[in-house]
Design a protein around this motif. Structure first.
Motif, mmCIF file in Angstrom:
data_model
loop_
_atom_site.group_PDB
_atom_site.id
_atom_site.type_symbol
_atom_site.label_atom_id
_atom_site.label_comp_id
_atom_site.label_asym_id
_atom_site.label_seq_id
_atom_site.Cartn_x
_atom_site.Cartn_y
_atom_site.Cartn_z
ATOM 1 N N LEU A 54 -13.019 1.447 -5.111
ATOM 2 C CA LEU A 54 -12.806 1.350 -3.506
ATOM 3 C C LEU A 54 -13.980 -0.029 -3.116
ATOM 4 N N SER A 75 -4.827 4.949 -0.142
ATOM 5 C CA SER A 75 -3.471 4.504 0.222
ATOM 6 C C SER A 75 -3.662 4.160 1.842
ATOM 7 N N ASP A 78 -6.738 -4.301 -5.454
ATOM 8 C CA ASP A 78 -5.303 -4.408 -4.894
ATOM 9 C C ASP A 78 -4.525 -3.126 -5.091
ATOM 10 N N TYR A 83 0.979 -1.214 0.052
ATOM 11 C CA TYR A 83 0.114 -0.211 -0.262
ATOM 12 C C TYR A 83 0.686 1.328 0.006
ATOM 13 N N HIS A 125 -4.591 0.039 0.076
ATOM 14 C CA HIS A 125 -4.214 -0.107 -1.524
ATOM 15 C C HIS A 125 -2.890 0.595 -2.166
ATOM 16 N N ARG A 179 -3.155 -10.218 -8.204
ATOM 17 C CA ARG A 179 -3.447 -8.916 -7.906
ATOM 18 C C ARG A 179 -4.712 -8.376 -8.782
#
Length: 608
Positions: A416, A441, A421, A350, A445, A379
């Motif tokens: 979101l 973030s 990922d 992240y 993520h 991912r």
């Protein structure tokens, strides 16, 4: 340069009515005198030895051949060198054959191509009362009289050309008349097109559906792709001035061709039709896309923007979005330490990674290279782009539409809720997008995005000035990669040279006296740099392609502390450089020492 002007008031008569007369070679004594004088000029320029020139003249006289043909074919004198000698001898510019030149068919209406071929001259362009003529002997009085009769009341501007240059122009005219590739039969377009005034065509004129206009538009796109252009600028003018077609190659614009003014409206309309735009709307800008097939399975996509300009015209800019393979990170010419750092940051679970620089500096290409490095089956990767310029398997790519409220921020909020990922956002244009990226973030993520700033350190100041929370941004920032593109020296003709001590001192000073040990180069007698020279491969420019220079700011603990305290840009820069950051200018100087580019090119993009 000396330009010879001829003004005539005689009544215009077609040249077919001129009594038959042999070409200029009918006066052999004058021809020999001219050729001997020309040989003196060639000898002075050192192109051939005097004995070789005398032998060439004797062979031309004995075999009744053109001296030009013997010099070019037997003695391997280049067209450019011989043209330069002709230019110096006749005191007027040399103009070789250029396939981009389109001759207005109106200029050839009353001229016989056989006559022009035999007398080695051709009209190429008319601008108001000035007519440009290509001729292999601008001082020939008899041909000057013919030209005065063919084009009365205008100023004649001569350029000297080789006979074979003129022959190539005539062949191109013949191909067009037979339906050739560019612009394919312009001479057969309706005569009413010449009556266009103030950009308005009468009914019955050529239109955007004419086969010749279709072929011309297709050829422009194909030529832009062949030359590696990033953008095509279609620039029509008022007052019967030729429409310019300019290409941007390696970051520099140049005029590719001029199209007669009578065809400007149909060409613009044709491109708008290809982009599915409203051809009746000329008062406001429009945006669209063209998907074009070049044949042999080669498809390209072009982003189209129209802008209304003076005189009721419209400029069109085409950006080529080629569907090429994504470049791997290893081929992007990072220094070894920056490449390793970028890979490590991209593999973090992240955080926020930004790629910054001006438009056209390779930000999106770099982010897709980063995504390719981490694009695995484990991912889930979402991207929001405007437009989608590069496609990549394994990514779920979304086109945003701000006009309907589907902005970058709205796309990110949707992502979101879709179990991501990694998220890539095309650009952080506003505070809402930046805040949403920082929030994503913080919630686990990895977020990648671009920003238009001048340097990596200035990006920090820019986001804080937007109103982003300094503590949240400091916690999420992994790194900021700043980029520029410099012109690359042509590998075929780059020229080594020994620079002066002053040049070395300038390089060392701009690299930074405190960091001179990193430069790894001391001035000595064998120290070598490279400079541009010019060859056919690089179109005589000395440069071919571009090379990227980079600056990577890593979000270390000292940098995070400075961001949280809203430190000045200079303080953040000094701390980052002490920690090992190489600036854009320093990385550019490193590539100058490697012989990849020149210091002047680095300064043009990286020096403040």
């Amino acid at each position: 340069m000396f330009t010879q002007n001829i003004v005539s008031r005689a009544k215009r008569e077609p040249l077919q009515a001129v009594p038959p007369r042999k070409p200029h070679s009918a006066n052999p004594s004058r021809k020999i005198e001219v050729e001997r004088s020309l040989l003196d000029c060639i000898a002075d320029r050192g192109l051939l030895k005097r004995s070789e020139l005398d032998a060439a003249l004797e062979e031309a006289l004995a075999c009744q051949m053109d001296l030009e043909e013997i010099l070019l074919d037997k003695y391997a004198v280049s067209n450019v060198a011989l043209g330069a000698a002709l230019s110096a001898f006749y005191q007027c510019p040399y103009a070789g054959y250029d396939e981009r030149t389109i001759i207005d068919p109106e200029l050839l209406r009353n001229l016989s191509l056989d006559y022009l071929r035999g007398n080695a001259w051709i009209p190429v362009k008319r601008n108001g009362s000035v007519l440009d003529i290509l001729i292999n002997d601008p001082h020939d009085v008899e041909r000057g009289a013919d030209i005065r009769r063919a084009f009365p009341g205008v100023t004649i501007r001569f350029s000297v050309a080789l006979r074979r240059d003129i022959e190539l122009h005539l062949q191109a005219v013949t191909r067009r008349a037979r339906g050739g590739s560019i612009p394919a039969n312009l001479g057969k377009l309706p005569e009413e097109a010449s009556a266009e005034q103030y950009g308005k065509a009468h009914s019955g004129d050529i239109n955007e559906h004419d086969s010749d206009i279709v072929r011309l538009a297709n050829r422009i796109i194909a030529e832009a792709y062949r030359r590696g252009a990033s953008d095509v600028h279609i620039e029509p003018y008022s007052d019967r001035k030729d429409m310019a077609v300019r290409f941007r190659v390696d970051g520099t614009c140049f005029t590719h061709m001029k199209i007669p003014a009578a065809y400007r409206r149909p060409v613009v309309s044709r491109l708008k039709i290809m982009a599915d735009l409203d051809i009746a709307e000329r008062r406001k800008p429009q945006d669209g896309k063209i998907r074009h097939n070049l044949g042999r399975g080669c498809d390209i996509e072009l982003r189209v923007a129209t802008v209304p300009t003076a005189g009721g015209n419209e400029d069109i800019v085409l950006r080529l979005l080629t569907t090429k393979e994504i470049m791997p990170l290893e081929e992007m010419e990072f220094s070894s330490d920056v490449l390793q750092a970028v890979k490590e940051l991209a593999e973090r679970p992240y955080g926020l990674f930004l790629c910054v620089g001006p438009t056209g500096s390779g930000k999106t290409t770099t982010l897709h290279a980063v995504l390719k490095h981490i694009n695995t089956d484990e991912r889930k990767i979402w991207t929001a782009e405007d437009p989608i310029e590069i496609t990549q398997d394994g990514l779920r790519q979304v086109q945003v539409h701000p006009k309907i409220g589907f902005t970058f921020a709205a796309a990110m909020r949707a992502f979101l809720r879709a179990d991501p990922d990694i998220i890539m956002i095309g650009e952080m244009r506003d505070k809402e997008t930046a805040d949403t990226a920082i929030e994503a973030s913080l919630t686990g993520h990895l977020v990648l995005s671009t920003l238009h700033t001048n340097s990596a350190v200035e990006t920090v100041t820019r986001l804080l000035d937007m109103g982003c929370d300094a503590f949240n941004f400091a916690d999420t920032m992994l790194g900021v990669l700043a980029m520029r593109l410099c012109k690359r020296l042509c590998p075929h003709c780059r020229e080594p040279y020994h620079p002066t001590r002053q040049e070395y001192d300038e390089l060392a000073q701009d690299y930074g006296t405190s960091y001179r040990d990193r430069l790894g180069a001391l001035y000595h007698d064998d120290w070598t740099l490279y400079r541009e020279k010019g060859c056919d491969a690089c179109n005589r420019s000395g440069f071919k392609g571009r090379v990227a220079i980079h600056e990577l700011l890593i979000g270390s603990e000292p940098i995070q502390s400075l961001i949280q305290s809203r430190a000045r840009t200079a303080e953040i820069l000094n701390t980052a450089m002490r920690d090992g950051m190489v600036t854009l200018l320093q990385n550019g100087i490193q590539k100058v020492l490697q012989g990849v580019t020149t210091y002047r090119q680095v300064r043009a993009v990286a020096k403040k």
